[in-house]
Design an enzyme around this catalytic site. Structure first.
Site, PDB file in Angstrom:
ATOM      1  N   ARG A 133      -3.760  21.437 -13.729  1.00  0.00           N
ATOM      2  CA  ARG A 133      -2.582  20.644 -14.196  1.00  0.00           C
ATOM      3  C   ARG A 133      -2.661  20.278 -15.737  1.00  0.00           C
ATOM      4  NH1 ARG A 133       0.157  15.921 -10.549  1.00  0.00           N
ATOM      5  NH2 ARG A 133       1.578  15.177 -12.167  1.00  0.00           N
ATOM      6  N   HIS A 144       0.573  11.991 -27.536  1.00  0.00           N
ATOM      7  CA  HIS A 144       0.453  10.591 -27.400  1.00  0.00           C
ATOM      8  C   HIS A 144      -0.173   9.750 -28.567  1.00  0.00           C
ATOM      9  CE1 HIS A 144       0.277  11.282 -22.755  1.00  0.00           C
ATOM     10  NE2 HIS A 144       1.466  11.014 -23.101  1.00  0.00           N
ATOM     11  N   GLU A 162       9.686  19.195 -23.673  1.00  0.00           N
ATOM     12  CA  GLU A 162       9.078  19.590 -22.286  1.00  0.00           C
ATOM     13  C   GLU A 162       9.364  20.884 -21.867  1.00  0.00           C
ATOM     14  OE1 GLU A 162       6.369  17.818 -21.416  1.00  0.00           O
ATOM     15  OE2 GLU A 162       6.496  15.800 -22.066  1.00  0.00           O
ATOM     16  N   LYS A 215       6.831  23.211 -13.082  1.00  0.00           N
ATOM     17  CA  LYS A 215       5.941  21.808 -12.762  1.00  0.00           C
ATOM     18  C   LYS A 215       5.396  21.792 -11.244  1.00  0.00           C
ATOM     19  CE  LYS A 215       4.684  17.372 -13.726  1.00  0.00           C
ATOM     20  NZ  LYS A 215       5.139  16.190 -14.217  1.00  0.00           N
ATOM     21  N   LYS A 253       2.759  11.245 -10.880  1.00  0.00           N
ATOM     22  CA  LYS A 253       2.078  10.523 -11.790  1.00  0.00           C
ATOM     23  C   LYS A 253       2.886   9.374 -12.146  1.00  0.00           C
ATOM     24  CE  LYS A 253      -1.082  13.570 -14.081  1.00  0.00           C
ATOM     25  NZ  LYS A 253      -1.516  14.171 -15.433  1.00  0.00           N
ATOM     26  N   ASN A 297      -0.668  19.443 -20.389  1.00  0.00           N
ATOM     27  CA  ASN A 297      -0.872  18.497 -21.696  1.00  0.00           C
ATOM     28  C   ASN A 297      -0.858  19.042 -22.687  1.00  0.00           C
ATOM     29  OD1 ASN A 297      -1.246  15.829 -20.398  1.00  0.00           O
ATOM     30  ND2 ASN A 297      -3.021  16.625 -19.269  1.00  0.00           N
ATOM     31  N   ARG A 331       0.813  -1.404  -0.017  1.00  0.00           N
ATOM     32  CA  ARG A 331       0.006  -0.002   0.110  1.00  0.00           C
ATOM     33  C   ARG A 331       0.784   1.309  -0.059  1.00  0.00           C
ATOM     34  NH1 ARG A 331      -2.752  -2.775   4.034  1.00  0.00           N
ATOM     35  NH2 ARG A 331      -4.660  -3.941   3.338  1.00  0.00           N
ATOM     36  N   HIS A 341       0.327  17.147 -25.629  1.00  0.00           N
ATOM     37  CA  HIS A 341       0.076  15.718 -25.376  1.00  0.00           C
ATOM     38  C   HIS A 341      -0.874  14.825 -25.807  1.00  0.00           C
ATOM     39  CE1 HIS A 341       3.325  17.161 -22.762  1.00  0.00           C
ATOM     40  NE2 HIS A 341       3.538  15.677 -22.226  1.00  0.00           N
ATOM     41  N   GLU A 352      -7.688  17.915 -11.365  1.00  0.00           N
ATOM     42  CA  GLU A 352      -8.987  17.792 -11.250  1.00  0.00           C
ATOM     43  C   GLU A 352      -9.632  19.198 -11.441  1.00  0.00           C
ATOM     44  OE1 GLU A 352      -9.512  14.447  -7.669  1.00  0.00           O
ATOM     45  OE2 GLU A 352      -9.046  16.510  -7.276  1.00  0.00           O
ATOM     46  N   HIS A 380       8.851   9.972 -26.971  1.00  0.00           N
ATOM     47  CA  HIS A 380       7.864  10.868 -26.229  1.00  0.00           C
ATOM     48  C   HIS A 380       8.069  12.429 -26.501  1.00  0.00           C
ATOM     49  CE1 HIS A 380       4.927  11.864 -23.006  1.00  0.00           C
ATOM     50  NE2 HIS A 380       5.724  12.700 -22.715  1.00  0.00           N
TER      51      HIS A 380
HETATM   52  N1  LIG Z   1       4.817  10.489 -14.934  1.00  0.00           N
HETATM   53  C1  LIG Z   1       4.894  11.554 -15.577  1.00  0.00           C
HETATM   54  O1  LIG Z   1       4.481  12.637 -15.307  1.00  0.00           O
HETATM   55  C2  LIG Z   1       5.701  11.452 -16.979  1.00  0.00           C
HETATM   56  C3  LIG Z   1       5.749  12.639 -17.779  1.00  0.00           C
HETATM   57  C4  LIG Z   1       6.136  12.678 -18.992  1.00  0.00           C
HETATM   58  C5  LIG Z   1       6.623  11.323 -19.729  1.00  0.00           C
HETATM   59  N2  LIG Z   1       6.254  10.418 -18.818  1.00  0.00           N
HETATM   60  C6  LIG Z   1       6.987   8.991 -19.444  1.00  0.00           C
HETATM   61  O2  LIG Z   1       8.043   8.910 -19.432  1.00  0.00           O
HETATM   62  C7  LIG Z   1       8.688   7.820 -20.545  1.00  0.00           C
HETATM   63  C8  LIG Z   1       9.567   8.419 -21.365  1.00  0.00           C
HETATM   64  O3  LIG Z   1      10.731   8.753 -20.898  1.00  0.00           O
HETATM   65  P1  LIG Z   1      12.252   9.210 -21.067  1.00  0.00           P
HETATM   66  O4  LIG Z   1      12.019   9.967 -22.510  1.00  0.00           O
HETATM   67  O5  LIG Z   1      13.105   9.622 -20.255  1.00  0.00           O
HETATM   68  O6  LIG Z   1      12.546   7.828 -21.991  1.00  0.00           O
HETATM   69  P2  LIG Z   1      13.301   6.300 -21.441  1.00  0.00           P
HETATM   70  O7  LIG Z   1      13.050   6.414 -19.899  1.00  0.00           O
HETATM   71  O8  LIG Z   1      12.853   5.423 -22.086  1.00  0.00           O
HETATM   72  O9  LIG Z   1      14.720   6.555 -21.413  1.00  0.00           O
HETATM   73  C9  LIG Z   1      15.381   7.005 -22.760  1.00  0.00           C
HETATM   74  C10 LIG Z   1      16.509   6.080 -22.881  1.00  0.00           C
HETATM   75  O10 LIG Z   1      17.781   6.893 -22.431  1.00  0.00           O
HETATM   76  C11 LIG Z   1      18.532   6.057 -21.832  1.00  0.00           C
HETATM   77  N3  LIG Z   1      19.058   6.809 -20.645  1.00  0.00           N
HETATM   78  C12 LIG Z   1      18.617   7.266 -19.523  1.00  0.00           C
HETATM   79  N4  LIG Z   1      19.332   8.154 -18.584  1.00  0.00           N
HETATM   80  C13 LIG Z   1      20.308   8.014 -19.487  1.00  0.00           C
HETATM   81  C14 LIG Z   1      21.768   8.622 -19.006  1.00  0.00           C
HETATM   82  N5  LIG Z   1      21.816   9.481 -18.133  1.00  0.00           N
HETATM   83  N6  LIG Z   1      22.893   8.184 -19.982  1.00  0.00           N
HETATM   84  C15 LIG Z   1      22.562   7.507 -20.976  1.00  0.00           C
HETATM   85  N7  LIG Z   1      21.553   6.945 -21.311  1.00  0.00           N
HETATM   86  C16 LIG Z   1      20.306   7.182 -20.522  1.00  0.00           C
HETATM   87  C17 LIG Z   1      17.698   4.992 -21.095  1.00  0.00           C
HETATM   88  O11 LIG Z   1      18.153   3.666 -20.679  1.00  0.00           O
HETATM   89  C18 LIG Z   1      16.675   4.785 -22.262  1.00  0.00           C
HETATM   90  O12 LIG Z   1      17.206   3.818 -23.095  1.00  0.00           O
HETATM   91  C19 LIG Z   1       7.045   7.428 -21.189  1.00  0.00           C
HETATM   92  O13 LIG Z   1       6.716   6.222 -20.682  1.00  0.00           O
HETATM   93  C20 LIG Z   1       6.415   8.511 -20.887  1.00  0.00           C
HETATM   94  O14 LIG Z   1       5.026   8.235 -20.815  1.00  0.00           O
HETATM   95  C21 LIG Z   1       5.672  10.480 -17.569  1.00  0.00           C
END
Ligand SMILES: NC(=O)c1ccc[n+]([C@@H]2O[C@H](COP(=O)([O-])OP(=O)(O)OC[C@H]3O[C@@H](n4cnc5c(N)ncnc54)[C@H](O)[C@@H]3O)[C@@H](O)[C@H]2O)c1
Length: 358
Positions: free
Chosen positions: A242, A253, A188, A227, A147, A246, A125, A249, A238, A265
């Site tokens: 926030r 997406h 972003e 952020k 999130k 988007n 939990r 997005h 809500e 992304h």
């Molecule tokens: N929770 C949220 O608020 C939120 C917001 C935006 C995006 N997201 C999510 O984030 C994801 C995308 O994240 P991302 O773009 O970071 O991609 P990712 O996490 O897949 O990372 C991209 C690549 O970079 C490599 N990498 C990471 N750090 C590194 C470093 N310091 N040096 C070398 N290589 C490195 C990783 O191994 C990976 O292959 C999506 O799933 C998206 O839905 C979530």
């Protein structure tokens, strides 16, 4: 020694926590963990490639707290945000007798942050969570705000709001990041400039390239502040506050999914922002000059600005799975001007089809 540039405080109803931003913070992780009273069992969730380079620093830092860490290596890529990988992590935690006072360290980009964050939210939990974002996208966006999610027949279908105990943002990590990933994170940063803090756009238009360390530090700090302030005002998305983040997005997406995640992304968000801005012009809200300015900034950092070869009908069918569809109508963030977004509740598929063909 480490160089702490700034500490952004995030104060939400469910948790208050610091985001430490600086250089060389990883070597001194123990300092930040003990400042926030974290001890006991740790699980380091990351990718092998990152563990190979940085794992030693993290583990020896944890050892300095007289604690140990179990390393959980997750394959790279969006596919890891899955029920299958999630249960593998639960197995490791149960096998190692993790309890309610244990801590998960999510060390990686948004994929690790979302997956390990959802694990922390649901195991027993909810257990402690430390985000150590290693991509620019994760540093400015996904590590803050709570999130967390995995994919299930669509993106982020199973998820929760779960704030971390702290975020440690070491800007040195960006030095090993491939340029494509760095630029993807800039999408972003540009979004914050368009929606919240126009000064970000001025910085990006006038700075030298590659971006100097002090400029990166300022952009990351400004973005984290954007952020944090928005999450504080509307933690659970809500109040139509926030949701402004988007921008780009909803279409983004759908583009990401329609490309089978070949478009990453940030790139998808870049394209999404252009089309949502074009839609704002088409619906009479926005001056066309803003679209040109946006395209120029995105292009300056190698980001794509059009759907090119993608199948438009595939993009439209992906839109149906979007969580922002309310009572069958598509909710989109449109722009009136830079820094002035609006929620539009009733955008038709027809107008999106038209704009994607432009
Ligand atoms: N929770 C949220 O608020 C939120 C917001 C935006 C995006 N997201 C999510 O984030 C994801 C995308 O994240 P991302 O773009 O970071 O991609 P990712 O996490 O897949 O990372 C991209 C690549 O970079 C490599 N990498 C990471 N750090 C590194 C470093 N310091 N040096 C070398 N290589 C490195 C990783 O191994 C990976 O292959 C999506 O799933 C998206 O839905 C979530």
């Amino acid at each position: 020694m480490f160089r702490l540039i700034s500490t952004v405080q995030v104060k939400t109803c469910s948790k208050c926590y610091p985001v430490y931003i600086g250089f060389n913070l990883l070597d001194f992780l123990n300092v930040f963990l003990s400042r926030n009273d974290l001890k006991g069992k740790f699980a380091l969730v990351s990718h092998k490639s990152l563990i190979d380079i940085y794992g030693g620093k993290i583990i020896s830092s944890i050892n300095r707290l007289d604690s140990d860490a179990v390393i959980i290596d997750v394959p790279e890529g969006e596919e890891s945000k899955s029920l299958n990988v999630l249960t593998q992590i639960y197995d490791v935690l149960v096998n190692n007798r993790f309890d309610r006072w244990s801590t998960i360290i999510a060390f990686g980009g948004g994929v690790i942050g979302d997956l390990a964050g959802f694990t922390a939210a649901t195991f027993m939990r909810g257990i402690n969570l430390v985000q150590i974002p290693s991509t620019l996208l994760a540093q400015v966006d996904s590590s803050i705000g709570g999130k967390v999610a995995i994919n299930y027949r669509g993106k982020n279908i199973i998820g929760a709001f779960y704030q971390p105990n702290l975020v440690v943002t070491d800007l040195n990590l960006l030095k090993s990041l491939p340029i494509r990933e760095f630029n993807s994170g800039l999408a972003e940063v540009i979004k914050y400039g368009v929606v919240v803090d126009p000064q970000i756009l001025n910085i990006l238009e006038n700075c030298s390239k590659p971006l100097p360390d002090d400029v990166i530090a300022e952009l990351v700090t400004r973005s984290c502040n954007c952020k944090a302030r928005i999450v504080e005002a509307d933690e659970r998305d809500e109040k139509d506050i926030r949701i402004m983040l988007n921008f780009g997005h909803t279409i983004g997406h759908a583009i990401e999914a329609a490309s089978n995640f070949k478009i990453n992304h940030g790139e998808a968000i870049a394209i999404g922002m252009v089309y949502e801005a074009k839609l704002s012009v088409m619906l009479g809200f926005l001056d066309v000059d803003v679209v040109d300015r946006l395209i120029n900034i995105l292009s300056r950092f190698g980001l794509p600005t059009s759907v090119n070869q993608l199948d438009i009908e595939r993009i439209l069918s992906s839109l149906r799975y979007d969580k922002k569809i309310k009572h069958g109508k598509i909710r989109l963030i449109l722009l009136k001007s830079i820094g002035n977004p609006i929620v539009h509740d009733d955008v038709s598929i027809g107008s999106i089809r038209k704009v994607l063909k432009m």
